[in-house]
Design a protein around this motif. Sequence first.
Motif, short mmCIF file in Angstrom:
data_model
loop_
_atom_site.label_atom_id
_atom_site.label_comp_id
_atom_site.label_asym_id
_atom_site.label_seq_id
_atom_site.Cartn_x
_atom_site.Cartn_y
_atom_site.Cartn_z
N GLY A 8 0.40 -1.56 -0.17
CA GLY A 8 0.63 0.18 0.18
C GLY A 8 0.80 1.66 -0.21
O GLY A 8 2.35 1.97 0.26
N ASP A 47 1.10 -3.20 -5.09
CA ASP A 47 1.84 -2.82 -4.03
C ASP A 47 3.21 -3.12 -4.86
O ASP A 47 4.33 -1.97 -4.25
N THR A 50 3.14 0.19 -6.84
CA THR A 50 3.13 1.21 -5.85
C THR A 50 5.26 1.66 -5.68
O THR A 50 5.52 2.69 -5.79
N TRP A 86 -14.28 0.09 -13.54
CA TRP A 86 -14.33 0.99 -11.61
C TRP A 86 -13.14 1.28 -11.24
O TRP A 86 -12.28 1.39 -10.14
N GLN A 149 -9.21 -5.82 -3.83
CA GLN A 149 -9.56 -4.82 -4.82
C GLN A 149 -10.95 -4.75 -4.65
O GLN A 149 -11.51 -3.32 -5.37
N SER A 198 -2.16 -5.60 4.41
CA SER A 198 -0.77 -5.34 3.34
C SER A 198 0.08 -6.81 4.37
O SER A 198 1.40 -7.02 3.93
N1 FO1 Z 1 -7.01 2.62 -5.80
C1 FO1 Z 1 -8.27 3.19 -6.01
O1 FO1 Z 1 -8.35 3.79 -4.97
N2 FO1 Z 1 -8.88 2.62 -7.42
C2 FO1 Z 1 -8.30 2.87 -8.29
O2 FO1 Z 1 -9.23 3.17 -9.29
C3 FO1 Z 1 -7.30 1.81 -8.41
C4 FO1 Z 1 -6.49 2.06 -9.77
C5 FO1 Z 1 -5.54 1.23 -9.44
C6 FO1 Z 1 -4.50 0.89 -10.08
C7 FO1 Z 1 -3.11 0.24 -10.06
C8 FO1 Z 1 -2.75 -0.28 -8.93
O3 FO1 Z 1 -1.21 -0.68 -9.08
C9 FO1 Z 1 -3.31 0.42 -8.16
C10 FO1 Z 1 -4.78 1.24 -8.14
N3 FO1 Z 1 -4.66 1.55 -6.94
C11 FO1 Z 1 -6.35 2.25 -7.21
C12 FO1 Z 1 -4.47 1.52 -5.56
C13 FO1 Z 1 -4.69 0.17 -5.10
O4 FO1 Z 1 -6.46 -0.06 -4.55
C14 FO1 Z 1 -3.51 -0.41 -3.72
O5 FO1 Z 1 -2.70 -0.02 -4.07
C15 FO1 Z 1 -3.23 -1.34 -2.77
O6 FO1 Z 1 -4.00 -2.60 -3.67
C16 FO1 Z 1 -3.69 -0.99 -1.84
O7 FO1 Z 1 -2.72 -1.79 -0.69
#
Ligand code: FO1
Length: 308
Positions: A8, A47, A50, A86, A149, A198
């Motif tokens: 996250g 993750d 990110t 979404w 998700q 996480s």
């Molecule tokens: N988070 C959201 O709140 N909305 C999204 O549409 C979204 C898309 C997304 C796409 C790729 C990616 O790598 C992360 C994305 N995230 C999104 C974040 C994700 O849900 C969270 O970072 C984690 O899974 C929480 O740990």
Amino acid sequence: MIVVLTGGTGGAKLIDGLAAEIDPAELTIICNTGDDCIFHGLHISPDIDTVAYTLAGLIDDAKGWGIKGDTFTTLEQLGRLGADTWFKLGDKDFATHLMRTRLLSESLTLSQVTSHIRRTLGVKAALLPMSDERIETRLKTADKEFSFQEYFVKERWQPEVSKVFYAGVEKSKPAPGVLDAIGSGSGIIIGPSNPVTSIGPILAVPGIRDALKETSATVVGVSPIIGASAITGPAHKLMAAMGMGTSALGVARAYADFLDVFVVANEDKSLRAEIEELNVRAVTADIRMNSPADKKRLAREVLALVKK
Ligand code: FO1
């Protein structure tokens, strides 16, 4: 080598600070993959991405995920073709998932694919998935079951969760390098990440928790909670669902068997005595990371604790 367990956006912010304070090549990041999902036939590892985007300087800082300045033309067109939209995948982000899915289909493991992606993006830190096997965080309510998700993005973490489990974890193995990193690291950091969705999945991979208990390195955790709420996201709600309470003390209890030091918010200084009763040293800090200076300051404080 400093080893960080993360998932996250909170963990990624601390990693950003750590990479500014020490040579990023001295970092090994072990990432949660319980949030991994398949959209439009593509394997997405949010993750891992990110962290990779953060260390590559590509992250969209405002959102904490995705690539800054990305556009959504492909997703819009997929919507016209009747696909669900979404989960917001940007055009550049799509390239990562196309490459990951292609390499996985050519029989590379998730570790090998992750290594390829971080190398080609110019990331010097080692980036390891917790496991090469598919492990899926699932959330149950009274009458439904959600993937992470679906719960987090589609339902905006509103459903009343009664149970969280990690499908496939019992039969999984840590990815190559994970146990070695924990065993030989000079310091281990548990990021300020959700302890249920996480860090929980990482700890549930057979062998990882034992490696944390056995390592001679100092293990320092950072609280993702201030008062009775997560700094961001649903950690407090999911902790309550799991009977862990909603405070930093609940997080300390969940990690007490392997934790040496726990960093809690200044606001939570009253919890120090109870945390120390768990045989964990409690330290207070300003754990909010709203600016690059905040990230670096907290990273410096955490590094000073692991290096002892
Ligand atoms: N988070 C959201 O709140 N909305 C999204 O549409 C979204 C898309 C997304 C796409 C790729 C990616 O790598 C992360 C994305 N995230 C999104 C974040 C994700 O849900 C969270 O970072 C984690 O899974 C929480 O740990």
